[in-house]
Design an enzyme around this catalytic site. Structure first.
Site, mmCIF file in Angstrom:
data_model
loop_
_atom_site.group_PDB
_atom_site.id
_atom_site.type_symbol
_atom_site.label_atom_id
_atom_site.label_comp_id
_atom_site.label_asym_id
_atom_site.label_seq_id
_atom_site.Cartn_x
_atom_site.Cartn_y
_atom_site.Cartn_z
ATOM 1 C CG MET A 97 -0.188 7.945 -5.173
ATOM 2 S SD MET A 97 0.679 8.772 -3.933
ATOM 3 C CE MET A 97 1.603 7.392 -3.358
ATOM 4 N NE ARG A 113 -3.232 -0.420 3.076
ATOM 5 C CZ ARG A 113 -3.856 -0.162 4.216
ATOM 6 N NH1 ARG A 113 -3.426 -0.697 5.353
ATOM 7 N NH2 ARG A 113 -4.887 0.656 4.240
ATOM 8 N NE ARG A 125 -8.179 8.877 4.863
ATOM 9 C CZ ARG A 125 -8.151 8.281 3.685
ATOM 10 N NH1 ARG A 125 -7.010 8.013 3.107
ATOM 11 N NH2 ARG A 125 -9.263 7.940 3.082
ATOM 12 N N GLY A 170 -7.251 7.980 -3.230
ATOM 13 C CA GLY A 170 -7.311 7.207 -4.466
ATOM 14 C C GLY A 170 -6.276 7.569 -5.507
ATOM 15 C CB CYS A 190 -11.080 50.736 4.497
ATOM 16 S SG CYS A 190 -10.280 52.227 3.935
HETATM 17 P P1 ADP Z 1 -5.984 3.968 -0.323
HETATM 18 O O1 ADP Z 1 -4.895 4.799 0.213
HETATM 19 O O2 ADP Z 1 -6.279 4.221 -1.755
HETATM 20 O O3 ADP Z 1 -7.190 3.978 0.572
HETATM 21 P P2 ADP Z 1 -5.246 1.510 0.881
HETATM 22 O O4 ADP Z 1 -3.810 1.164 0.958
HETATM 23 O O5 ADP Z 1 -5.853 2.014 2.122
HETATM 24 O O6 ADP Z 1 -5.458 2.479 -0.329
HETATM 25 O O7 ADP Z 1 -5.993 0.215 0.400
HETATM 26 C C1 ADP Z 1 -7.308 0.228 -0.090
HETATM 27 C C2 ADP Z 1 -8.118 -0.859 0.579
HETATM 28 O O8 ADP Z 1 -7.496 -2.116 0.446
HETATM 29 C C3 ADP Z 1 -8.245 -0.672 2.062
HETATM 30 O O9 ADP Z 1 -9.342 0.109 2.374
HETATM 31 C C4 ADP Z 1 -8.445 -2.072 2.583
HETATM 32 O O10 ADP Z 1 -9.798 -2.370 2.657
HETATM 33 C C5 ADP Z 1 -7.773 -2.911 1.561
HETATM 34 N N1 ADP Z 1 -6.555 -3.414 2.183
HETATM 35 C C6 ADP Z 1 -5.349 -2.836 2.232
HETATM 36 N N2 ADP Z 1 -4.490 -3.580 2.949
HETATM 37 C C7 ADP Z 1 -5.175 -4.631 3.361
HETATM 38 C C8 ADP Z 1 -4.841 -5.775 4.159
HETATM 39 N N3 ADP Z 1 -3.643 -5.920 4.668
HETATM 40 N N4 ADP Z 1 -5.792 -6.675 4.391
HETATM 41 C C9 ADP Z 1 -7.032 -6.497 3.873
HETATM 42 N N5 ADP Z 1 -7.418 -5.482 3.126
HETATM 43 C C10 ADP Z 1 -6.492 -4.566 2.868
HETATM 44 MG MG MG Z 2 -7.123 3.645 2.433
#
Ligand code: ADP
Ligand code: MG
Ligand code: MG
Length: 898
Positions: A106, A95, A359, A104, A856
Site C-alpha cells: 500500500m 502512511r 512490527r 510494500g 493411520c
Molecule cells: P511501508 O508500510 O510501505 O513500509 P511506511 O509508511 O513505513 O511504508 O513508509 C515507508 C518509509 O517512508 C519508511 O520506512 C520511512 O523511512 C519513511 N517515512 C515514513 N514516514 C516518515 C516520517 N514521518 N519521517 C521520515 N520518514 C518517513
Molecule cells: Mg514501513
C-alpha cells in the site's frame, strides 16, 4: 461518539498496541513505542472504520474531517511549526497501515506540505536548498504516482516509471551516480521537467496547496486498500477484504538533511538464522523509501550484518557509535516489551535518532526456532509460548531441500548475490511475473529473474521455485516477501543484465535465454547455470530444532508413529522421533521384482495346493523384511497390515502379451488361460472389490504365510535378546465375522509357532477401521480386538463416496461454491468422517476401556486433524516420516489449546 482519530508522539498517546484492529499495525505500534519513551515523530492515526465508511460514502465525512484538522493543530503546537506556514513550515508523511503488514502493498507519501510558499521558508530555515529540492522531487514522484495516477485509476500512464526514467537519463548525462550527488540547481531543473511531464499526462498542474496535498494523500491511502495488487496479496495471504486500512499522518523527520542524516531498517535479531544480533541496513543522506524500494543497495549497520559483498562497506556501528548504542538500547526495550523479534524503521536527522515503525519481524523457519528457544533461555517467554509461536511452516522450511553439496563442490557458481532467504531451488528462468504464472500453468518449474520485484509481481513470485534480483538489499521487497513464504531468494546480483525485449539475461558476458535451467543456493547466495540436484537438509543436527522437539515431547499427550513399509523408512522415522510404526503396508514387499512372479503364480493357480506352494515362496522374503523393520523399531510397536489391495493389481495388463507369454512359459500353462484369468479378476470398482480381509477369507493361506513370517522374525529377534512388539492389523473389516475368521487363522499359526520355536509369542491383534459399518459396530469389534486404527483415507472415500483419485477434477468447483472449504483428504472432515471416528472410538472404549486407538493415513500428519484427534482422546497418530516433527508440534499445541 466513536473516536476516529488518535494522537501519538511526544507524550500524547491516545492509542496503544492492543488497538491494532482500528489503528492498524503501524499506528498502534507507533503509539505503543511512544509510550515506551522511544522517540517517535508526533502525528495521528485515522482509524480503519473510517476507511470502510469512506468506501461506502465515497468521501470522508465532515465530523471526521473536523477531528483531523483539530488533531493536526495539536501536532503543530507540539512541534511549534505550522502546516503551510510561511516561516516555519511543518511537513507531513501520510502512511497506510492495515491490521496485518502487507509489505510494500500500500501507499505512503512523504514530504507533504511543500509548495511555492513553504519551499522558500524551509530553505531559509535550514539553509540547505539541496535538501528542500530533493524532498520536493520525492514528493512529486510519490504524489503523482500514488494520488494522481493510482488513486484515480489512471494506471496506464506509469508516471513513476516515466519520472524515474527522466531522473536516470539526467544522471547519466551529467555523470552523476547517486541521487544524493545531484546539486540544488540540478534538482530544480529536474523538478521543472517532472512538472511538465505530469501536466502532459494528467492535463492538470501539480497541486501547489498544502491542504489539497494532504486530503489527496489521505484519500489515496484509503483507496490503495482496494488497489489491484493489495487485493491480490490479500487473496494469497487469506486476509479479509473488509478490514480496511488506517492512515497515519505524521511529522516528517529528514534523513536527507545532509551528511549527518540517514535512514535505515533493522531486525532486532537476524531474520535468516536467528542470531541474537541486530541486523540491518542504512543509507546516509536518504529518505526511507530508498532503502525499502531497493533503489540503492544499502550498507550494513554493523559487523554482523555484513556479507562477503559488503565486507568493506561503512557501518553505522563504526560511523556513529553513539547513535548505534541508542539503537541497541531501543532493541532491548522493544524486545523486552513485545517479547519477540521486531522489524524496525528508523531515521537519523542531524544525528538525532527517530523510530518510525516497529512490527513483529518476518523470519525464516530456522530463525523462528532459534529465536523462540533463546528467548525462552533469556526468560522472555515460557516453554509453552515457544511452542505456541512456532508454526508448522517453520518446521517444514528447515526441512527444505538444499543444493546437493557434492555437486556444489564440483560446479562453480556463475555469479553470487545477497542470500535473502535460505534454501535451494532449481528451475527454468523467466523474466516477468506474468511469464512465471504462464509457465507455472504449464506445469513448469521456474526461477523468476528480475531487476527488482514490486508488489505487482507477487503472484508470479508465489508460483516460482525461487527468485533472483539484480538490485536491492536484504530488506528489499523481494527479500521480505520471499522470506515470509520460505522461498529461496537471492537479491542484489548487480552483474545481471536483463534484456526484457529479447528475453535474455547476460551475466559476465554469457547470455542466457528464457527457459535456461538455473539452480540457486540462497543460503550462500550462489547462482549456477545448470540443473543441479536438491537434497534434503540436515536439520536433525540443528540443536535448536532438537531442543524444540524435546519441548514438544514434554507437552504432547498423543504418541506419534510413522507410516513405513521398509527398513530404510523405519530407520529414518526413528531418527525423526517416531514412537513406533503405525502402518506397515505389506503389499509393497510383494511388488519387488524377485517376488512378483510368486505372487502372480499364487493368483493364477487353480488348485489350493499350488497356491499354497507359490505363496510360501514369499515366506523367506517377508520374514526378512519384518525382521529388519522390527529390529529397527523394537521395543516400540510395529503395526503390520496384512495384504490389502485387489489381486489384479499384481497381474500384467491384458495388453502386455510379452509378460503374459513369459509368465505362461514359467508356469507351464497357456497364455490364453492367463488372459482369461486376468479377465476374470477384472473388477468394476476395485476400491470396493475383492480386497482386504475379503481376499484373506477366500485365500487364508495369504494370512497364514504373512503371520508365519512375522512370528518367525519375532522368534529370531527374541533369541537375539530383542523385544519385538508386533501388532497385526486386519484390513477393511466391516463385520465381526470377518474379524473372527482372520483371528482364528492368526491364532492357529501362533499356536503352531509357539510350539515349534518353544517360546510364548507376544503380539496384538487389531483391525483397520475404514468403513462406516465398522465404525458403527466398533464396540463389538473392540470386544475381540486389542487395538483399532482408523484408516482415514479410505474412511473418507467410503463416507463421502468420493474417490481420492478423481476428486481433483471437481474439488475446485466445490471450493468456488463454498460447498467445501477444505480438501477432506488433507484435513479430516470433522462433521462427517470425524463424527464417525468419534462415535467408533467412544463405542470401542465402552466395551474395552483400555483399547489402543490410533490414526493411520494422511490426516495423521495434518495439524488441524491432529487437534481433533487429540481432543477426542485417541492414543496415537501415524504419519509419513517427514511429517513427524510437525505432528509433534501440533500434538503439543493441541495438548494445551483445548
Ligand atoms: P511501508 O508500510 O510501505 O513500509 P511506511 O509508511 O513505513 O511504508 O513508509 C515507508 C518509509 O517512508 C519508511 O520506512 C520511512 O523511512 C519513511 N517515512 C515514513 N514516514 C516518515 C516520517 N514521518 N519521517 C521520515 N520518514 C518517513
Ligand atoms: Mg514501513
Ligand atoms: Mg484402505
Amino acid at each position: 461518539m466513536k473516536k476516529h482519530v488518535y494522537l501519538f508522539g511526544q507524550g500524547i498517546n491516545e492509542g496503544n498496541a492492543s488497538q491494532i484492529d482500528i489503528l492498524g499495525g503501524k499506528g498502534a505500534n507507533l503509539a505503543e513505542m511512544s509510550s515506551l519513551n522511544i522517540p517517535v515523530p508526533p502525528g495521528f492515526t485515522i482509524t480503519t472504520p473510517v476507511c470502510n465508511t469512506f468506501f461506502k460514502q465515497k468521501s470522508i465525512n465532515k465530523t471526521i474531517k473536523k477531528n483531523i484538522v483539530q488533531s493536526l493543530k495539536t501536532v503543530e503546537t507540539t512541534m511549534s511549526k505550522g502546516f503551510g506556514d510561511i516561516k516555519n513550515p511543518l511537513l507531513l508523511s501520510v502512511r497506510s497501515g492495515a491490521k496485518i503488514s502487507m509489505p510494500g502493498m500500500m501507499e505512503t507519501v512523504l514530504n507533504i506540505g511543500l509548495t511555492s510558499k513553504t519551499i522558500p521558508a524551509l530553505i531559509e530555515k535550514t539553509k540547505n536548498p539541496r535538501f528542500v529540492y530533493d524532498s520536493y522531487r520525492r514528493l512529486i514522484m510519490m504524489y503523482s504516482d500514488v494520488v494522481m495516477e493510482k488513486a484515480e485509476q489512471k494506471n496506464h500512464i506509469q508516471i513513476r516509471a516515466k519520472l524515474e526514467n527522466i531522473l536516470d537519463k539526467y544522471k547519466k548525462k551529467h555523470r552523476v551516480i547517486n541521487d544524493y550527488e545531484l546539486t540544488s540547481q540540478e534538482l530544480q531543473h529536474l523538478i521543472k521537467r517532472f512538472k511538465n511531464e505530469i501536466k502532459k499526462h494528467f492535463k492538470i498542474e501539480f497541486p501547489d496547496s498544502c491542504k489539497e496535498q494532504l486530503w489527496g494523500a489521505i484519500e489515496a491511502v484509503f483507496k490503495s486498500w482496494n488497489g489491484k495488487r493489495a487485493f491480490q496479496y490479500r487473496n494469497i495471504e487469506k486476509i479479509p477484504h473488509d478490514w480496511g486500512t488506517a492512515v497515519n499522518v505524521q511529522t516528517m523527520v529528514f534523513g536527507n538533511l545532509g551528511k549527518t542524516s540517514a535512514t535505515g531498517v533493522a531486525f532486532t535479531r537476524n531474520p535468516s538464522n536467528g542470531d541474537n544480533n541486530i541486523y540491518g541496513e542504512w543509507l546516509k543522506n536518504a529518505q526511507g523509501e530508498d532503502v525499502v524500494a531497493g533503489i540503492r543497495t544499502p550498507n550494513p549497520i554493523n559487523e554482523s550484518s555484513k556479507t562477503t559483498r559488503t565486507k568493506n562497506s561503512q557501518t553505522l556501528q563504526k560511523n556513529w557509535p553513539n547513535i548505534y548504542k541508542k539503537l541497541i538500547k531501543i532493541k532491548n526495550t522493544l524486545e523486552k516489551h513485545y517479547k519477540d523479534m521486531q522489524d524496525v524503521e528508523f531515521t537519523i536527522e542531524s544525528e538525532k535518532l527517530w523510530m518510525l515503525q516497529t512490527r513483529k519481524g518476518k523470519r525464516t523457519g530456522e530463525a523462528a526456532i532459534k529465536i523462540g528457544i533463546e528467548m525462552n533461555d533469556e526468560k522472555l517467554i515460557t516453554q509453552k509460548e515457544v511452542i505456541d509461536r512456532i508454526i508448522s511452516k517453520n518446521i517444514d522450511e528447515i526441512m527444505h531441500p538444499k543444493v546437493d553439496p557434492e555437486l556444489e563442490k564440483i560446479n562453480t557458481p556463475i555469479e553470487s548475490g545477497l542470500p535473502a532467504s535460505p534454501g535451494g531451488a532449481c528451475g527454468q528462468i523467466v523474466f516477468t511475473a506474468s511469464e512465471a504464472e504462464e509457465w507455472h500453468k504449464k506445469n513448469k518449474q521456474v526461477l523468476l529473474v528480475r531487476h527488482e520485484t514490486s508488489p505487482e509481481d507477487v503472484q508470479g513470485m508465489h508460483v516460482s521455485q525461487g527468485i533472483i534480483t539484480a538490485k536491492g538489499g536484504m530488506t528489499s521487497h523481494a527479500a521480505l516477501v520471499a522470506r515470509g513464504w520460505g522461498k529461496a531468494c537471492i537479491v542484489g546480483c548487480s552483474n545481471l543484465n536483463i534484456d526484457l525485449k529479447h528475453k535474455t539475461v547476460t551475466i559476465n558476458n554469457i547470455t542466457y535465454k528464457e527457459g535456461a535451467w538455473f539452480t540457486i543456493n540462497s543460503t550462500e547466495g550462489f547462482i549456477y547455470d545448470q540443473k543441479l540436484n536438491l537434497v534434503k537438509s540436515n536439520f536433525f543436527k540443528n540443536k535448536y530444532f532438537l531442543k524444540l522437539m524435546s519441548l514438544t515431547n514434554k507437552f504432547k499427550r498423543l504418541k506419534i508413529r510413522a507410516n513405513a513399509d521398509n527398513p530404510k523408512d523405519a530407520s529414518l522415522s526413528k531418527k525423526l522421533g517416531s514412537q513406533g510404526i503405525g502402518l506397515c503396508r505389506t503389499e509393497h514387499m510383494f511388488f519387488d521384482k524377485k517376488r512378483i512372479r510368486s505372487v502372480q503364480k499364487m493368483i493364477l493357480s487353480k488348485l489350493s495346493v499350488d497356491r499354497k506352494n507359490a505363496i510360501m515362496e514369499l515366506l523367506p522374503y517377508q520374514k526378512n523384511d519384518f525382521y529388519k523393520i522390527l529390529k529397527e523399531i523394537s521395543p516400540n510397536p510395529v503395526t503390520i497390515r496384512l495384504l490389502d489391495p485387489p489381486l489384479h493389481e499384481f497381474l500384467p495388463s491384458q495388453k502386455n502379451t510379452e509378460l503374459i507369454h513369459s509368465l505362461a512359459k514359467n508356469m507351464k500353462i497357456s497364455s490364453k488361460e492367463i488372459k482369461n484369468r486376468i479377465i476374470d479378476l477384472f473388477e468394476i470398482n476395485p476400491m470396493l472389490g475383492h480386497r482386504g480381509c475379503r481376499l484373506a477369507v477366500s485365500f487364508p493361506e495369504i494370512t497364514e504365510m504373512q503371520v508365519e513370517a512375522i512370528f518367525t522374525a519375532c522368534g529370531k529377534l527374541i533369541n537375539n535378546g530383542i523385544n519385538p512388539n508386533p501388532e497385526i492389523m486386519i484390513p477393511l473389516v466391516s463385520t465381526v465375522g470377518e474379524f473372527e475368521h482372520q483371528k482364528m487363522v492368526v491364532k492357529k499359526i501362533a499356536k503352531k509357532l509357539n510350539k515349534k520355536l518353544k517360546i510364548q509369542l507376544k503380539y496384538k491383534l487389531g483391525t483397520m477401521i475404514e468403513l462406516p459399518r465398522a465404525c458403527l459396530i466398533a464396540d463389538k469389534i473392540a470386544e475381540r480386538a486389542d487395538f483399532i486404527s482408523f484408516g482415514t483415507n479410505d474412511l473418507t472415500q467410503t463416507t463421502f463416496g468420493f474417490s481420492r483419485d478423481d476428486i481433483g477434477s471437481f474439488i475446485q468447483d466445490y471450493f468456488d461454491n463454498n460447498i467445501l472449504t477444505e480438501d477432506p483428504f488433507k484435513t479430516i472432515d470433522q462433521e462427517g468422517v470425524g463424527q464417525l471416528v468419534k462415535i467408533a472410538a467412544k463405542k470401542a472404549k465402552k466395551s474395552k476401556p483400555n483399547i489402543k486407538i490410533g490414526i493411520c493415513g494422511e490426516h495423521g500428519g495434518d495439524p488441524k486433524s491432529i487437534y481433533f484427534f487429540n481432543n477426542i482422546k485417541l492414543n496415537y497418530v501415524s504419519c509419513s516420516p517427514y511429517r513427524i516433527p510437525i505432528a509433534y508440534l501440533a500434538a503439543a499445541k493441541a495438548s494445551f489449546r483445548v
